[in-house]
Scaffold this motif. Structure first.
Motif, PDB file in Angstrom:
ATOM      1  N   GLU A 184     -66.255  43.746   6.243  1.00 42.51           N
ATOM      2  CA  GLU A 184     -65.625  43.869   7.560  1.00 42.51           C
ATOM      3  C   GLU A 184     -66.586  44.508   8.548  1.00 42.51           C
ATOM      4  O   GLU A 184     -67.511  45.242   8.168  1.00 42.51           O
ATOM      5  N   PRO A 214     -66.687  47.309  11.120  1.00 45.23           N
ATOM      6  CA  PRO A 214     -65.861  48.479  11.419  1.00 45.23           C
ATOM      7  C   PRO A 214     -65.617  48.623  12.920  1.00 45.23           C
ATOM      8  O   PRO A 214     -66.480  48.288  13.736  1.00 45.23           O
ATOM      9  N   CYS A 215     -64.414  49.120  13.245  1.00 40.42           N
ATOM     10  CA  CYS A 215     -64.064  49.354  14.664  1.00 40.42           C
ATOM     11  C   CYS A 215     -64.428  48.125  15.486  1.00 40.42           C
ATOM     12  O   CYS A 215     -65.251  48.186  16.415  1.00 40.42           O
ATOM     13  N   SER A 274     -67.228  47.751  18.328  1.00 34.05           N
ATOM     14  CA  SER A 274     -68.525  47.209  17.915  1.00 34.05           C
ATOM     15  C   SER A 274     -68.917  46.007  18.761  1.00 34.05           C
ATOM     16  O   SER A 274     -70.094  45.836  19.110  1.00 34.05           O
ATOM     17  N   THR A 296     -66.448  55.158  15.643  1.00 36.64           N
ATOM     18  CA  THR A 296     -66.341  56.198  14.627  1.00 36.64           C
ATOM     19  C   THR A 296     -66.566  57.587  15.208  1.00 36.64           C
ATOM     20  O   THR A 296     -65.844  58.541  14.861  1.00 36.64           O
ATOM     21  N   ARG A 306     -69.877  46.595   6.862  1.00 38.86           N
ATOM     22  CA  ARG A 306     -69.801  47.389   5.636  1.00 38.86           C
ATOM     23  C   ARG A 306     -69.095  46.563   4.568  1.00 38.86           C
ATOM     24  O   ARG A 306     -68.153  45.833   4.856  1.00 38.86           O
ATOM     25  N   GLY A 327     -64.471  51.319   3.118  1.00 38.80           N
ATOM     26  CA  GLY A 327     -64.132  52.391   4.044  1.00 38.80           C
ATOM     27  C   GLY A 327     -64.928  53.657   3.816  1.00 38.80           C
ATOM     28  O   GLY A 327     -65.086  54.477   4.727  1.00 38.80           O
ATOM     29  N   GLU A 383     -70.563  53.456   8.836  1.00 35.68           N
ATOM     30  CA  GLU A 383     -70.747  52.407   9.831  1.00 35.68           C
ATOM     31  C   GLU A 383     -71.283  51.121   9.216  1.00 35.68           C
ATOM     32  O   GLU A 383     -70.870  50.021   9.585  1.00 35.68           O
ATOM     33  N   GLU A 384     -72.201  51.233   8.260  1.00 38.97           N
ATOM     34  CA  GLU A 384     -72.870  50.045   7.745  1.00 38.97           C
ATOM     35  C   GLU A 384     -73.431  50.350   6.367  1.00 38.97           C
ATOM     36  O   GLU A 384     -73.949  51.436   6.114  1.00 38.97           O
TER      37      GLU A 384
END
Length: 466
Positions: A121, A123-124, A128, A159, A248, A263, A267-268
């Motif tokens: 996915e 993230p955010c 992003s 984040t 990630r 999770g 971030e990555e």
């Protein structure tokens, strides 16, 4: 001429005599010296076989055997007979095979190979995407939401903004007070949908079958892969190179565990939970990370001193079932790392759509046709990138009074080019109330998608126009 006196029926011809004769025949067939009791009748005749312990207990299995072979308690039985072993006498001509009475039967199933599920996915996602569009936001917290002057709420936060206390659904004004250095950006759903389509196109180039998870990620079953970590790393690099988005990835034996692993990356990056280490990974995490544990369920768990997933496991399945009913069993299974939910994957999206907002009062057919041509060109590019063709088209018309109208058509031949899509869209527009009512927006959706090679292989039922 007098009538003959009635002849007395012999015991064989009476009902009781027939039953007695049948029982006698059964005893002769089975061997009356056998110490076992076998019930005769339909259940036995319908049985495939009868399993008897040396003590005489009967066991039936479906089938069609008529005769039960049994061995008395004192008999040695067939070769390999052991006391405490149940024997199955199968149909005539088939060799009886022993079935162990213990918890591990003879010829037990081979252990099931553990699954390997990959979850990837961005993230955010909204934040992003905004950072990818504006490099100046790379070093600042980003808050995506509505207009602060109109009581807009937070829909996404980066984040670092979340670390400052910004939460989803809180007013944007309050979020800016908590994180004054953040940049508030208005929601741009058309942009997010477009980036999501490009993201899944990129994912499907690496994996043919994906189960989408929202707009920003999905699950892949990579159980047959020799090196799942390398696949995940290559996928992350491809998304970063082509879309300039972070990704990630989590790898585990189930969907729930894979998502939790992703999770925990940040971030990555890539996180893999090896088989046998699920408990060590789950135990320290808060109980709220379990699917289905919301605020009310979490408060109830706190009342029972269950703050972490390890505490939930210590409560036990029986206690959780007493507290939450059948939902407690699922909570315990996930807390224990057991998740057999399958990956419901598809090779490609089920539909593709585009929309456009028309300024003023759209009543001119030529202007509306140009808008449809633009939509058709966008859809042609998407079909070409994914190697698809469409066999169904849907036109959505939004009028100035906010009323909507849809028209659809199943196509006799799959379309993939802009001229073909535009021609179908114009036919659907003719069936709408164009000209009599001003139009505010148009939308075009293509469905019944299939790979181009599959659509090319479909032959006409009656070639030659018959």
């Amino acid at each position: 001429m007098g009538s003959a006196p009635p002849t007395e029926l012999s015991p064989v011809h009476s009902r009781s005599g027939r039953l007695a004769a049948r029982a006698a025949r059964g005893r002769r067939e089975r061997g009356h010296r056998c110490n076992c009791r076998v019930r005769t009748g339909r259940s036995l005749r319908r049985a495939h076989c009868v399993a008897l312990s040396p003590g005489g207990r009967r066991r039936l299995a479906g089938g069609g055997a008529r005769i039960a072979r049994t061995w008395p308690e004192r008999a040695s039985g067939p070769p390999g007979f052991r006391r405490g072993t149940r024997w199955l006498a199968a149909r005539p001509g088939r060799v009886a095979r022993p079935r162990a009475s213990g918890p591990h039967p003879v010829g037990a199933r081979a252990p099931i190979v553990s699954r390997c599920i990959l979850f990837a996915e961005v993230p955010c996602f909204y934040a992003s995407v905004e950072r990818g569009q504006d490099p100046a936001l790379a070093e600042r917290p980003v808050i995506v939401g509505g207009d602060p002057r109109k009581h807009g709420v937070v829909l996404a936060a980066s984040t670092d903004a979340a670390g400052a206390g910004v939460e989803l659904e809180m007013p944007v004004v309050d979020a800016l007070r908590l994180c004054p250095q953040a940049r508030a950006v208005r929601t741009d759903m058309p942009l997010y949908r477009e980036v999501s389509r490009r993201l899944f196109t990129c994912l499907r180039r690496g994996f043919e079958r994906i189960e989408p998870f929202g707009m920003a990620g999905g699950y892949v079953d990579v159980s047959g892969a020799t090196d799942a970590s390398s696949l995940a790393e290559n996928l992350r690099l491809r998304v970063r190179t082509e879309l300039d988005l972070p990704m990630r990835v989590g790898i585990a034996s189930g969907k729930f565990l894979a998502r939790l692993a992703a999770g925990e990356v940040g971030e990555e990056g890539v996180r893999c939970i090896d088989p046998g280490t699920e408990g060590d990974f789950l135990r320290p995490l808060p109980a709220t990370r379990i699917d289905g544990v919301g605020p009310k369920t979490a408060a109830t768990l706190v009342q029972h001193a269950a703050h972490t997933i390890g505490d939930v496991v210590n409560l036990g399945v029986d206690r959780l079932e007493e507290i939450f009913g059948s939902h407690g069993r699922r909570i315990f299974a996930l807390a224990s790392g057991r998740d057999d939910a399958p990956v419901r994957a598809s090779r490609h999206p089920q539909s593709l759509s585009r929309e456009v907002t028309i300024g003023g009062e759209g009543t001119d057919r030529s202007v509306l046709g140009e808008h449809l041509l633009d939509l058709a060109r966008h859809l042609e590019g998407e079909l070409s990138r994914q190697g698809l063709a469409a066999e169904r088209a849907v036109l959505k018309v939004r009028y100035i009074d906010q009323a909507t109208q849809t028209r659809s058509q199943v196509l006799s031949r799959a379309v993939r080019s802009a001229p073909g899509i535009h021609e179908v869209a114009l036919r659907l527009l003719e069936r709408a109330q164009v000209g009599s009512r001003p139009i505010r927006g148009l939308g075009l959706q293509l469905g019944k998608l299939s790979a181009e090679a599959e659509s090319d292989r479909q032959l006409e039922l009656f070639p030659g126009g018959r």
